[in-house]
Design a protein around this motif. Structure first.
Motif, PDB file in Angstrom:
ATOM      1  N   ARG A  22     -16.054 -10.393  -5.675  1.00 18.08           N
ATOM      2  CA  ARG A  22     -14.603 -10.793  -5.776  1.00 18.08           C
ATOM      3  C   ARG A  22     -13.841  -9.460  -6.383  1.00 18.08           C
ATOM      4  O   ARG A  22     -13.191  -9.648  -5.825  1.00 18.08           O
ATOM      5  N   SER A  23     -14.844  -8.559  -6.523  1.00 16.74           N
ATOM      6  CA  SER A  23     -14.401  -6.858  -7.105  1.00 16.74           C
ATOM      7  C   SER A  23     -13.942  -6.623  -5.941  1.00 16.74           C
ATOM      8  O   SER A  23     -12.850  -6.214  -5.547  1.00 16.74           O
TER       9      SER A  23
ATOM     10  N   CYS B 205     -13.360  -7.216  -2.623  1.00 14.50           N
ATOM     11  CA  CYS B 205     -12.512  -8.778  -1.934  1.00 14.50           C
ATOM     12  C   CYS B 205     -10.830  -7.890  -2.594  1.00 14.50           C
ATOM     13  O   CYS B 205      -9.588  -7.711  -1.923  1.00 14.50           O
ATOM     14  N   CYS B 206     -10.566  -8.260  -3.926  1.00 14.13           N
ATOM     15  CA  CYS B 206      -9.327  -7.885  -4.975  1.00 14.13           C
ATOM     16  C   CYS B 206      -9.504  -5.895  -4.472  1.00 14.13           C
ATOM     17  O   CYS B 206      -7.985  -5.878  -4.400  1.00 14.13           O
ATOM     18  N   ILE B 207     -10.086  -5.168  -4.421  1.00 10.66           N
ATOM     19  CA  ILE B 207      -9.924  -3.648  -3.845  1.00 10.66           C
ATOM     20  C   ILE B 207      -9.444  -3.463  -2.792  1.00 10.66           C
ATOM     21  O   ILE B 207      -8.136  -3.001  -2.282  1.00 10.66           O
ATOM     22  N   ALA B 208     -10.207  -4.315  -1.996  1.00  8.51           N
ATOM     23  CA  ALA B 208      -9.766  -4.272  -0.743  1.00  8.51           C
ATOM     24  C   ALA B 208      -8.063  -4.457  -0.083  1.00  8.51           C
ATOM     25  O   ALA B 208      -7.527  -4.216   0.594  1.00  8.51           O
ATOM     26  N   ILE B 209      -7.792  -5.991  -0.619  1.00 10.68           N
ATOM     27  CA  ILE B 209      -6.643  -6.752  -0.209  1.00 10.68           C
ATOM     28  C   ILE B 209      -5.913  -5.559  -1.612  1.00 10.68           C
ATOM     29  O   ILE B 209      -4.853  -5.350  -0.725  1.00 10.68           O
ATOM     30  N   GLY B 210      -6.049  -4.707  -2.651  1.00 10.92           N
ATOM     31  CA  GLY B 210      -4.961  -4.026  -3.089  1.00 10.92           C
ATOM     32  C   GLY B 210      -4.918  -2.965  -2.144  1.00 10.92           C
ATOM     33  O   GLY B 210      -3.563  -2.356  -2.206  1.00 10.92           O
ATOM     34  N   LEU B 211      -5.550  -2.332  -1.572  1.00  5.98           N
ATOM     35  CA  LEU B 211      -5.160  -1.003  -1.045  1.00  5.98           C
ATOM     36  C   LEU B 211      -4.277  -1.839   0.189  1.00  5.98           C
ATOM     37  O   LEU B 211      -4.227  -0.632   1.070  1.00  5.98           O
ATOM     38  N   PHE B 212      -4.819  -2.412   0.876  1.00  8.05           N
ATOM     39  CA  PHE B 212      -3.636  -2.783   1.843  1.00  8.05           C
ATOM     40  C   PHE B 212      -2.932  -2.878   1.658  1.00  8.05           C
ATOM     41  O   PHE B 212      -1.510  -2.702   2.822  1.00  8.05           O
ATOM     42  N   LEU B 213      -1.965  -4.042   0.511  1.00 12.95           N
ATOM     43  CA  LEU B 213      -0.514  -4.129   0.211  1.00 12.95           C
ATOM     44  C   LEU B 213      -0.302  -2.780   0.432  1.00 12.95           C
ATOM     45  O   LEU B 213       1.003  -2.321   0.467  1.00 12.95           O
ATOM     46  N   TRP B 214      -1.486  -1.549  -0.496  1.00 13.64           N
ATOM     47  CA  TRP B 214      -0.425  -0.733  -1.274  1.00 13.64           C
ATOM     48  C   TRP B 214      -0.010   0.226   0.222  1.00 13.64           C
ATOM     49  O   TRP B 214       1.424   0.738   0.464  1.00 13.64           O
TER      50      TRP B 214
END
Length: 69
Positions: free
Chosen positions: A4-5, A7-16
């Motif tokens: 879960r963490s 995935c959250c990091i990957a999504i955050g980097l993608f949006l950033w």
């Protein structure tokens, strides 16, 4: 780290990656002179109208402080 963490990091980097550095992508930039108050009007020079869309939707005004932020 768990899944879960990660995935959250990957999504955050993608949006950033899509939200960072947008100010250097514009074809035309112009500095506004004489800004000394929070509320003011901006007089657009005649030469600007050949560089923007007819409805002026592509004009962006960014406030940058002396420290560069």
């Amino acid at each position: 780290m768990n899944l879960r963490s990660n995935c959250c990091i990957a999504i955050g980097l993608f949006l950033w990656s899509f939200s960072y550095g947008q100010m250097d992508r514009y074809a035309y930039k112009m500095e506004l002179q004489g800004i000394d108050a929070s509320w003011h009007r901006v007089v657009l020079p005649d030469g600007l109208f050949g560089k923007v869309s007819a409805d002026l939707q592509d004009i962006r005004i960014y406030g940058i402080n002396p420290a560069g932020g």
